[in-house]
Design a protein around this motif. Structure first.
Motif, PDB file in Angstrom:
ATOM      1  N   GLN A 185       0.832  -1.201   0.000  1.00 28.63           N
ATOM      2  CA  GLN A 185       0.000   0.000   0.000  1.00 28.63           C
ATOM      3  C   GLN A 185       0.871   1.257   0.000  1.00 28.63           C
ATOM      4  O   GLN A 185       0.614   2.211  -0.732  1.00 28.63           O
ATOM      5  N   SER A 186       1.917   1.251   0.824  1.00 26.08           N
ATOM      6  CA  SER A 186       2.827   2.396   0.881  1.00 26.08           C
ATOM      7  C   SER A 186       3.537   2.590  -0.439  1.00 26.08           C
ATOM      8  O   SER A 186       3.646   3.708  -0.961  1.00 26.08           O
ATOM      9  N   LEU A 187       4.029   1.473  -1.041  1.00 30.91           N
ATOM     10  CA  LEU A 187       4.762   1.580  -2.297  1.00 30.91           C
ATOM     11  C   LEU A 187       3.843   2.047  -3.422  1.00 30.91           C
ATOM     12  O   LEU A 187       4.243   2.856  -4.281  1.00 30.91           O
ATOM     13  N   ASP A 188       2.607   1.565  -3.438  1.00 25.61           N
ATOM     14  CA  ASP A 188       1.655   2.007  -4.462  1.00 25.61           C
ATOM     15  C   ASP A 188       1.430   3.511  -4.371  1.00 25.61           C
ATOM     16  O   ASP A 188       1.356   4.206  -5.403  1.00 25.61           O
ATOM     17  N   ARG A 189       1.294   4.033  -3.162  1.00 26.50           N
ATOM     18  CA  ARG A 189       1.054   5.466  -2.998  1.00 26.50           C
ATOM     19  C   ARG A 189       2.265   6.271  -3.453  1.00 26.50           C
ATOM     20  O   ARG A 189       2.132   7.352  -4.037  1.00 26.50           O
TER      21      ARG A 189
ATOM     22  N   ALA B 178       3.757   7.051   7.051  1.00 24.83           N
ATOM     23  CA  ALA B 178       3.331   6.504   8.334  1.00 24.83           C
ATOM     24  C   ALA B 178       3.368   4.979   8.329  1.00 24.83           C
ATOM     25  O   ALA B 178       3.740   4.354   9.336  1.00 24.83           O
ATOM     26  N   LEU B 179       2.985   4.347   7.222  1.00 24.78           N
ATOM     27  CA  LEU B 179       3.011   2.884   7.148  1.00 24.78           C
ATOM     28  C   LEU B 179       4.439   2.362   7.221  1.00 24.78           C
ATOM     29  O   LEU B 179       4.702   1.319   7.840  1.00 24.78           O
ATOM     30  N   VAL B 180       5.387   3.067   6.591  1.00 20.71           N
ATOM     31  CA  VAL B 180       6.792   2.643   6.671  1.00 20.71           C
ATOM     32  C   VAL B 180       7.336   2.873   8.080  1.00 20.71           C
ATOM     33  O   VAL B 180       8.071   2.041   8.630  1.00 20.71           O
ATOM     34  N   GLU B 181       6.999   4.015   8.670  1.00 22.07           N
ATOM     35  CA  GLU B 181       7.479   4.299  10.027  1.00 22.07           C
ATOM     36  C   GLU B 181       6.935   3.287  11.019  1.00 22.07           C
ATOM     37  O   GLU B 181       7.590   2.988  12.028  1.00 22.07           O
ATOM     38  N   ALA B 182       5.743   2.742  10.762  1.00 18.72           N
ATOM     39  CA  ALA B 182       5.207   1.702  11.632  1.00 18.72           C
ATOM     40  C   ALA B 182       6.078   0.455  11.611  1.00 18.72           C
ATOM     41  O   ALA B 182       6.038  -0.347  12.544  1.00 18.72           O
ATOM     42  N   HIS B 183       6.879   0.295  10.550  1.00 19.35           N
ATOM     43  CA  HIS B 183       7.825  -0.824  10.456  1.00 19.35           C
ATOM     44  C   HIS B 183       9.206  -0.458  11.004  1.00 19.35           C
ATOM     45  O   HIS B 183      10.150  -1.238  10.870  1.00 19.35           O
ATOM     46  N   GLY B 184       9.327   0.722  11.603  1.00 23.79           N
ATOM     47  CA  GLY B 184      10.625   1.153  12.138  1.00 23.79           C
ATOM     48  C   GLY B 184      11.505   1.815  11.107  1.00 23.79           C
ATOM     49  O   GLY B 184      12.693   2.029  11.355  1.00 23.79           O
ATOM     50  N   GLY B 185      10.961   2.154   9.948  1.00 25.57           N
ATOM     51  CA  GLY B 185      11.747   2.777   8.894  1.00 25.57           C
ATOM     52  C   GLY B 185      11.379   4.226   8.703  1.00 25.57           C
ATOM     53  O   GLY B 185      10.862   4.886   9.606  1.00 25.57           O
ATOM     54  N   GLY B 186      11.666   4.730   7.501  1.00 23.37           N
ATOM     55  CA  GLY B 186      11.373   6.118   7.218  1.00 23.37           C
ATOM     56  C   GLY B 186      11.277   6.351   5.730  1.00 23.37           C
ATOM     57  O   GLY B 186      11.733   5.537   4.909  1.00 23.37           O
ATOM     58  N   VAL B 187      10.683   7.483   5.373  1.00 25.34           N
ATOM     59  CA  VAL B 187      10.560   7.897   3.981  1.00 25.34           C
ATOM     60  C   VAL B 187      10.996   9.351   3.907  1.00 25.34           C
ATOM     61  O   VAL B 187      10.516  10.189   4.676  1.00 25.34           O
ATOM     62  N   GLU B 188      11.913   9.640   2.991  1.00 26.59           N
ATOM     63  CA  GLU B 188      12.395  10.994   2.792  1.00 26.59           C
ATOM     64  C   GLU B 188      12.253  11.359   1.330  1.00 26.59           C
ATOM     65  O   GLU B 188      12.359  10.497   0.439  1.00 26.59           O
ATOM     66  N   ALA B 189      12.023  12.645   1.089  1.00 29.22           N
ATOM     67  CA  ALA B 189      11.984  13.173  -0.276  1.00 29.22           C
ATOM     68  C   ALA B 189      13.124  14.158  -0.418  1.00 29.22           C
ATOM     69  O   ALA B 189      13.331  15.012   0.439  1.00 29.22           O
ATOM     70  N   GLU B 190      13.909  14.017  -1.482  1.00 33.95           N
ATOM     71  CA  GLU B 190      15.053  14.892  -1.675  1.00 33.95           C
ATOM     72  C   GLU B 190      15.159  15.274  -3.147  1.00 33.95           C
ATOM     73  O   GLU B 190      14.743  14.520  -4.037  1.00 33.95           O
ATOM     74  N   ALA B 191      15.692  16.458  -3.374  1.00 33.56           N
ATOM     75  CA  ALA B 191      15.860  16.954  -4.741  1.00 33.56           C
ATOM     76  C   ALA B 191      17.160  16.438  -5.322  1.00 33.56           C
ATOM     77  O   ALA B 191      18.172  16.318  -4.625  1.00 33.56           O
ATOM     78  N   LEU B 192      17.127  16.111  -6.634  1.00 32.74           N
ATOM     79  CA  LEU B 192      18.304  15.649  -7.364  1.00 32.74           C
ATOM     80  C   LEU B 192      18.615  16.645  -8.467  1.00 32.74           C
ATOM     81  O   LEU B 192      17.751  17.428  -8.897  1.00 32.74           O
ATOM     82  N   PRO B 193      19.837  16.627  -8.965  1.00 33.13           N
ATOM     83  CA  PRO B 193      20.161  17.519 -10.086  1.00 33.13           C
ATOM     84  C   PRO B 193      19.268  17.214 -11.295  1.00 33.13           C
ATOM     85  O   PRO B 193      18.804  16.090 -11.496  1.00 33.13           O
TER      86      PRO B 193
END
Length: 736
Positions: A615-619, A684-699
């Motif tokens: 569900q998290s990956l689909d979103r 939130a679904l990833v953090e419930a697994h003890g992980g995290g999601v970050e968004a970062e800009a690339l060149p």
């Protein structure tokens, strides 16, 4: 002179009680007998004449008892201070027979010669008496001889006075000599006397004790206690005494018999000979070693107190920065403890929230440099127990001054983790308190032997602990103010979110509800063909499902925020998860001409909830598709390492504000996804697994969404890559 004004004859008076005749008394007796024979009279006296009585010191033919002055002619003779001759008392008007004593009746003849003292005054008489008159008087030769006898009697009296004075002076001298010797021997300071050449003539017991030489060794020599290199200076110091001058508190160096040198203070006073000329000196020597040590200790103490005051002032001046840099402030306090207390290491520990242990905040070595966190000591002291005994001791006073850290029961709970492993001999700890609340402790320790912590050291560390309390309280207040500000921001954001949520919900609910109501009303018509009826029913079902998605998203968001979401953990092959997600997104990607590329490697399976992760990956993929321009490219990949754990990334084109994409209702899917909760739910679904999601800009105006999951979720063994879709998934018609 006696109390009655007459000279005292000590020998006669003293020896009469014993019945003995002294040599002086015998001499007076001879003179008295000589006077009687020369005058040819049966009675003669040598008398001392006082103001009230006449004392007979020698008699011939008469008793020797004191007689009132008025009862004898001796008083008359003494008053005239000239020779007196009465040839016949019966016819002499100067003679009063009624005044004679009862034992001297019938005196007719009387002759008297004055005995003169050194000043010429009459002090007594030599008298001759007879019971018959002497009409012819006294022959001139006899009178001259009587004058000689009186002169001899005066000389005897003066000689006796001189002898008595000499005896008195001798006794006085002996008494003073005894007193002098007692003072010399009792005085606690070395005292000696020297002659004009500087040779020692007296050496008291204190000098023997301090310098080690006996009086027998020292007397007669120049000064064994004078070091050879100080002899010229010592002789120069004697010059003032030769001029009759004193020397007061002259500081120099003297030597013990064992060769040790002593700093001393010397005071001298001249001694004089009989003619009043300077003839040596008395010398008093004070060992000033203790005084110099005390002065040095006082100077060191003053310097230390000034240093401590300067350190405390510096920390107080830096206190406004405590909230912004609490670790730096606590390190500064530890450094101040090392600089203000000799020979210690110091640190600051903070009490944890549970109140059971102290957490190390700063640790400084004896050289004043911070001990790096990578050292064994820093690691070992990272956590110290806060047992009941230690906590009680810290609450009981301003400090714990454990002079012997190995035996002091107040720090027994620190024996194993702190004292024994690092050879701590003494420990000084001060509680960091705000009111009655214990926040931590500041501690200084010295290695090796036990140590007595001074009052200044204890007070200084307690002051540092007070400053640490101020720093911690300032940081707590700043943190509270920060949290309050964040709460205000969150409240304002929540208010805005609520407004957006209500707006989005009204939009998201109105659209499917309008469709449902509209198509339901159309179905009510009787003329609707069967085929159209099926179409209208399909639209009603789609609208209902859209409403259900909105409700599910809102419910999941609420569950996640409340911590009520339960994970159904299972084995999740990561490559297959990505492959299935890419296949599910392929139709939408193909419709927009977007290429999805996969980059997979073999890795362990993941322990997690397959549905929630999918569900998290689909979103996340849905977000990437909507953020990418048509004909764009999305790169989807994953890898694993024991250090970094699992990493799943999605790279896509787009220059939006990536961090804001995770705020509810702020992403680009706000109007295209139900309620705008896509990315926040994914995170939130990833953090419930003890992980995290970050968004970062690339060149190149590209973005990366990075999912991380801890290595602790890896399962044993590796999962093979899927064979059906490895590689790149292209839009329809692009394969050729």
């Amino acid at each position: 002179m006696g109390a009655d004004g007459m000279p005292k004859p000590p020998s006669i008076i003293c020896n009469r009680a014993t019945g003995q005749t002294s040599l002086l008394e015998e001499r007076f007796n001879r003179l008295c007998r000589l006077a009687a024979r020369q005058l040819g009279v049966p009675m003669a006296t040598i008398a001392l004449v006082g103001s009230d009585e006449i004392r007979l010191i020698s008699t011939v033919g008469l008793p020797r008892e004191p007689v009132p002055r008025a009862d004898l002619l001796c008083g008359l003779a003494a008053d005239s201070n000239t020779p007196l001759v009465i040839c016949d008392a019966a016819g002499d008007p100067r003679f009063n027979p009624g005044s004679l004593p009862a034992n001297l009746p019938g005196i007719r003849f009387f002759v008297s010669m004055p005995i003169r003292g050194a000043d010429g005054h009459c002090v007594g008489t030599v008298c001759g008496l007879d019971m018959i008159p002497h009409p012819d008087g006294v022959a001139p030769g006899d009178l001259d001889l009587l004058a000689d006898i009186a002169a001899l009697a005066g000389e005897l009296l003066r000689h006796e006075e001189h002898e008595a004075e000499a005896e008195r002076l001798s006794q006085r001298h002996a008494l003073l000599e005894g007193h002098h010797r007692a003072v010399v021997e009792a005085i606690p300071l070395p005292l000696l006397t020297i002659d004009r050449e500087g040779n020692v003539t007296d050496w008291n017991p204190a000098a023997e004790r301090v310098f080690g030489w006996s009086a027998a060794e020292a007397i007669g020599r120049f000064g064994l206690h004078v070091p050879p290199d100080q002899e010229a200076a010592a002789r120069a110091v004697q010059a003032p005494t030769r001029r009759g001058e004193r020397v007061v508190a002259y500081e120099t160096v003297r030597m013990r018999k064992d060769g040790a040198r002593l700093p001393v203070s010397i005071s001298t006073a001249p001694l004089y000979d009989a003619e009043g000329r300077p003839d040596g000196a008395v010398v008093v020597i004070e060992d000033i070693s203790a005084r110099r040590r005390a002065a040095l200790d006082a100077a060191v103490r003053t310097t230390r107190l000034e240093t401590q005051a300067r350190l405390l002032t510096g920390i107080a001046n830096a206190m406004p920065q405590a909230a912004a840099d609490l670790p730096g402030m606590l390190r500064l306090i530890s450094e101040a403890a090392v600089q203000g207390i000799d020979g210690v290491e110091a640190g600051v520990w903070r009490l944890d929230a549970a109140g059971t242990s102290f957490r190390l905040q700063a640790l400084v070595s004896m050289d004043g440099r911070p001990i790096p966190p990578t050292t064994p000591k820093h690691a070992a002291l990272q956590v110290l127990p806060c047992g009941p005994v230690l906590a009680t001791a810290l609450q009981a006073g301003r400090q714990i001054a454990a002079g012997n850290a190995r035996t002091d029961p107040r720090v027994a709970e620190l024996l194993q983790p702190y004292v024994q492993p690092f050879g701590i001999g003494a420990l000084l700890s001060a509680p960091v308190r705000v009111g009655a609340e214990l926040l931590g402790l500041v501690s200084a320790c010295s290695g090796g032997e036990a140590r007595v912590w001074t009052t200044e050291e204890q007070g200084f560390l307690a002051s540092l602990a007070d400053l640490a309390a101020l720093a911690l309280e300032a940081a707590r207040r700043a943190d509270a103010m920060g949290r309050l500000a964040e709460a205000v921001v969150r409240a304002e954001a929540a208010s805005r979110t609520k407004s957006r949520f209500l707006g989005a919900m009204s939009h998201e609910l109105r659209t499917p509800l309008n469709a449902i109501i509209g198509f339901a009303e159309l179905l009510q018509g009787a003329e609707v063909p069967t085929a159209r009826r099926q179409e209208f029913a399909g639209h009603i079902v789609a609208g209902g499902r859209q409403l259900l998605d909105v409700f599910n998203d809102v419910l999941e968001q609420a569950q996640l925020e409340a911590g009520q979401l339960r994970l159904a953990e299972d084995r999740v092959p990561v490559p297959r998860l990505l492959d299935e997600a890419a296949l599910a997104a392929a139709p939408e990607a193909a419709a927009r001409g977007i290429v999805i590329g996969l980059a997979l490697t073999e890795m362990p399976a993941l322990r997690g909830d397959p549905a929630r992760l999918r569900q998290s990956l689909d979103r996340l993929l849905s977000h990437a598709l909507r953020a990418s321009p048509p004909d764009g490219r999305i790169r989807l990949g994953a890898d694993y390492s024991a250090d970094a754990g699992f990493r799943i990334w999605i790279e896509h084109a787009g220059a939006e504000d990536a961090p804001r994409a995770f705020e509810p209702f702020a992403g680009p899917e706000m109007l295209t996804r139900p309620a705008g909760l896509g990315l926040p739910l994914a995170r939130a679904l990833v953090e419930a697994h003890g992980g995290g999601v970050e968004a970062e800009a690339l060149p190149g105006h590209r973005q990366r969404l990075l999912v991380t999951l801890p290595a602790s979720r890896a399962l044993p063994g590796y999962t093979p890559l899927p064979t059906s879709t490895v590689g790149t998934i292209q839009p329809a018609g692009a394969a050729g």
